[in-house]
Design an enzyme around this catalytic site. Sequence first.
Site, PDB file in Angstrom:
ATOM      1  N   LYS A 110      -3.470 -40.404 -24.696  1.00 19.99           N
ATOM      2  CA  LYS A 110      -3.240 -40.794 -23.184  1.00 19.99           C
ATOM      3  C   LYS A 110      -3.782 -42.000 -23.040  1.00 19.99           C
ATOM      4  O   LYS A 110      -4.136 -42.943 -23.929  1.00 19.99           O
ATOM      5  CB  LYS A 110      -4.419 -39.708 -22.515  1.00 19.99           C
ATOM      6  CG  LYS A 110      -3.590 -38.310 -22.621  1.00 19.99           C
ATOM      7  CD  LYS A 110      -4.568 -37.374 -21.285  1.00 19.99           C
ATOM      8  CE  LYS A 110      -3.683 -36.324 -21.149  1.00 19.99           C
ATOM      9  NZ  LYS A 110      -4.142 -35.499 -20.111  1.00 19.99           N
ATOM     10  N   ARG A 140      -5.376 -29.722 -26.783  1.00 17.84           N
ATOM     11  CA  ARG A 140      -3.893 -29.773 -26.665  1.00 17.84           C
ATOM     12  C   ARG A 140      -3.563 -31.184 -27.294  1.00 17.84           C
ATOM     13  O   ARG A 140      -4.153 -32.109 -26.820  1.00 17.84           O
ATOM     14  CB  ARG A 140      -3.752 -29.744 -25.228  1.00 17.84           C
ATOM     15  CG  ARG A 140      -2.260 -30.106 -24.808  1.00 17.84           C
ATOM     16  CD  ARG A 140      -2.041 -29.896 -23.383  1.00 17.84           C
ATOM     17  NE  ARG A 140      -0.560 -29.961 -23.103  1.00 17.84           N
ATOM     18  CZ  ARG A 140       0.069 -30.877 -22.655  1.00 17.84           C
ATOM     19  NH1 ARG A 140      -0.508 -32.008 -23.082  1.00 17.84           N
ATOM     20  NH2 ARG A 140       1.559 -31.061 -22.422  1.00 17.84           N
TER      21      ARG A 140
END
Length: 286
Positions: free
Chosen positions: A221, A255
């Site tokens: 991210k 995840r």
Amino acid sequence: MLRLGRREFDAHEPAIMAIVNRTPDSFYDQGATFLDEPALARVEQAVAEGAAIIDIGGVKAGPGEEVSAAEEARRTVGFVAEVRRRFPDVIISVDTWRASVGEAVCEAGADLLNDAWGGVDPGLAEVAARYRVGLVCTHAGGTEPRTRPHRVTYDDVMADILRVTVGLAERAVALGVPRESVLIDPGHDFGKNTRHSLEATRRLGEMVETGWPVLVSLSNKDFVGETLDKPVKERVVGTLATTAVSAWLGAQVYRVHEVAETRQVLDMVASIAGHRPPAVARRGLA
């Protein structure tokens, strides 16, 4: 006890959720699993590498071309049914904020609805309750789906995360979602700047202390990229470092894009914490 699909996980048993994007423009793989066969090959590989959950998404999180509910369903529903047929024991999650899509994928065999946009469609939790499937309750800072945060501020970011996610989780249970199938997610990058996401990681133990299982979506991210000043394809090391910290603080579901590497990190942390024996223990004993 966390219960998803046919699986049960005890408090110290981490689970890997492998990302399978059915989108042509995903930020990380740039559409590598948009077509059915590459996507099914990705599922097979992820399961072989230790993923318990497959998270299927039909709309990329960031801004881009508009994707209607009908198109999102077209990308995901048939694929969910095929994964269910080929992998009857895997936990199937679908990353959607739309109740109509949630209903369609539950009919096709999904076990978990991953609501990454913080309950923007309150009907999604109602769908989870009706089908008795799991629900991920995420903090997104009140942002609209597929928008980026702009000069967002919090008096106390973790206090806001707890207020929102626990509130969503309690509402879900009140609607009829099985309590043992509800997770909370701090929503790294969603409605947050990099400092907010770092603080959410640092204080993750406060989420664990609520008693709700915690899911973290850290993989490659922007907060990792900005922290280390690395482009998307060079964020794996930073992601794995953040994964190790999150595991030590008690997160349960991860995840990820890189399943095998995450499995090693989680196994190592679990062994250091005393929750898992070494796979081999010969040193000093021969």
